[in-house]
Design a protein around this motif. Structure first.
Motif: not given
Length: 366
Positions: A276-281, A356-360, A362-363
């Motif tokens: 659940f928290g991988k994207s936030g991490y 931008a890489a982080a956003r990609a 997370v998405n």
């Protein structure tokens, strides 16, 4: 005796009039005279599908939209300023824009004495030193921050969560120059023995080698490895705080379902909290990386300046930020300053690429 109305009788009727006749009720859509939108009390105001917005909503919406636009304008203005200031210096570069991205020697900005008035400067050494120190900091900080976030969100007693979390967050409030002094006076000399031990058995590996004749001091204190450790401590609270805030939002139903199936506490963390928290991490890690890329004062004091880059953690170097800080006395000349502004422009673009890489990432995780 009046009979019950049949199904064919209109549903909307009123009582009898003066002579006992049944009169139809005026409807808001038909009106008295059969005209739509007319009633006995005047025209009906048609209701739209959207409810009327209150003045407070309109003001708040305008303020938030204006704030977003203002931030975008500021960022665009900064980028435009950097480009306009860098172009004159790039025009003076001996090999043009290609030389700016490929020249790895010492910067020569004394264009008045050069033939043709050219300058020579490039960013490979700055780029690789910045990336190497930042990636090392991320490698050190991410596992520690993950352990802190998991402990505070799942294992720590409730009465200790707040004070321990506050202590971790307090690291972010320490000025960077304090970290720099500590790294130069305490951490670097303390790690000197470890550096020599690592070099004794892994000196053949390119990351752990150095030249004793050209850089003897770098191997004992002021090197990229020490800078990476200092950066790791500086970005640790950012990653830990972001991950912890996401981990505590794990749906309670998923945790209770895992416990009902007989899962241990670690299995609950592995099967529910971490997915659940991988994207936030990852988002917190990218925020920390952005902080590490632009750090100036701590690295200025911890990493000894060196013109070249030899891919060794036990060697000195120069990052984008420290190069600009070192050259501050030369900024009275617009052309010389433009060379460092061009380096700052690359750092500005690098932070955008990281975000931008982080956003990609997370998405893709959602």
């Amino acid at each position: 005796m009046t009979s019950a109305p049949s199904e064919q009788t209109p549903a909307r009727q009123t009582g009898t009039g003066t002579h006992g006749t049944v009169q139809p009720v005026n409807d808001s859509t038909t009106g008295t005279a059969g005209q739509p939108g007319q009633t006995e009390k005047g025209p009906v105001i048609a209701r739209s599908g959207r409810s009327a917005r209150r003045p407070g909503d309109r003001i708040f919406s305008g303020l938030t939209t204006g704030s977003a636009v203002l931030i975008t304008v500021f960022i665009a203005a900064i980028a435009l300023f950097l480009i306009l200031q860098a172009l004159p210096a790039l025009a003076k570069e001996r090999d043009g824009i290609l030389g700016f991205f490929t020249y790895s020697g010492a910067w020569n900005l004394n264009y008045a004495t050069n033939d043709g008035g050219w300058m020579q400067f490039g960013i490979p050494n700055l780029f690789f030193t910045t990336v190497l120190a930042s990636v090392l900091a991320l490698v050190i900080a991410m596992p520690v921050a993950l352990g802190i976030a998991i402990f505070l969100s799942n294992y720590c007693p409730k009465h200790l969560v707040r004070p321990l979390g506050f202590m971790v967050d307090l690291l972010a409030a320490v000025p960077s120059i304090v970290f720099g002094i500590w790294g130069m006076q305490v951490l670097g000399p303390s790690l000197g023995g470890i550096f020599e031990w690592v070099h004794s058995w892994a000196g053949g590996f390119f990351l752990f080698q150095w030249d004793q004749q050209t850089s003897p001091a770098f191997s004992t204190s002021r090197n990229i490895f020490t800078g990476g450790v200092v950066l790791a401590i500086m970005i640790l609270p950012i990653i830990a705080a972001t991950a912890r805030e996401v981990f505590v939002q794990t749906p309670r139903g998923q945790i209770e379902a895992a416990l009902a199936l007989g899962a241990t506490r670690w299995e609950v963390v592995r099967m529910t909290v971490l997915p659940f928290g991988k994207s936030g991490y990852i988002s917190g890690a990218m925020l920390g990386l952005g902080r590490a890329l632009g750090e100036t004062m701590a690295l200025y004091m911890v990493i000894a300046s060196a013109p070249g880059f030899r891919w060794s953690l036990f060697d000195g170097g120069t990052t984008f930020a420290t190069a600009i800080a070192n050259a501050a006395p030369e900024f009275n000349d617009d052309t010389k300053a433009g060379a460092y502004i061009a380096a700052g422009l690359v750092l500005f673009a690098l932070t955008f690429i990281v975000n931008a890489a982080a956003r990609a990432v997370v998405n893709n995780r959602k």
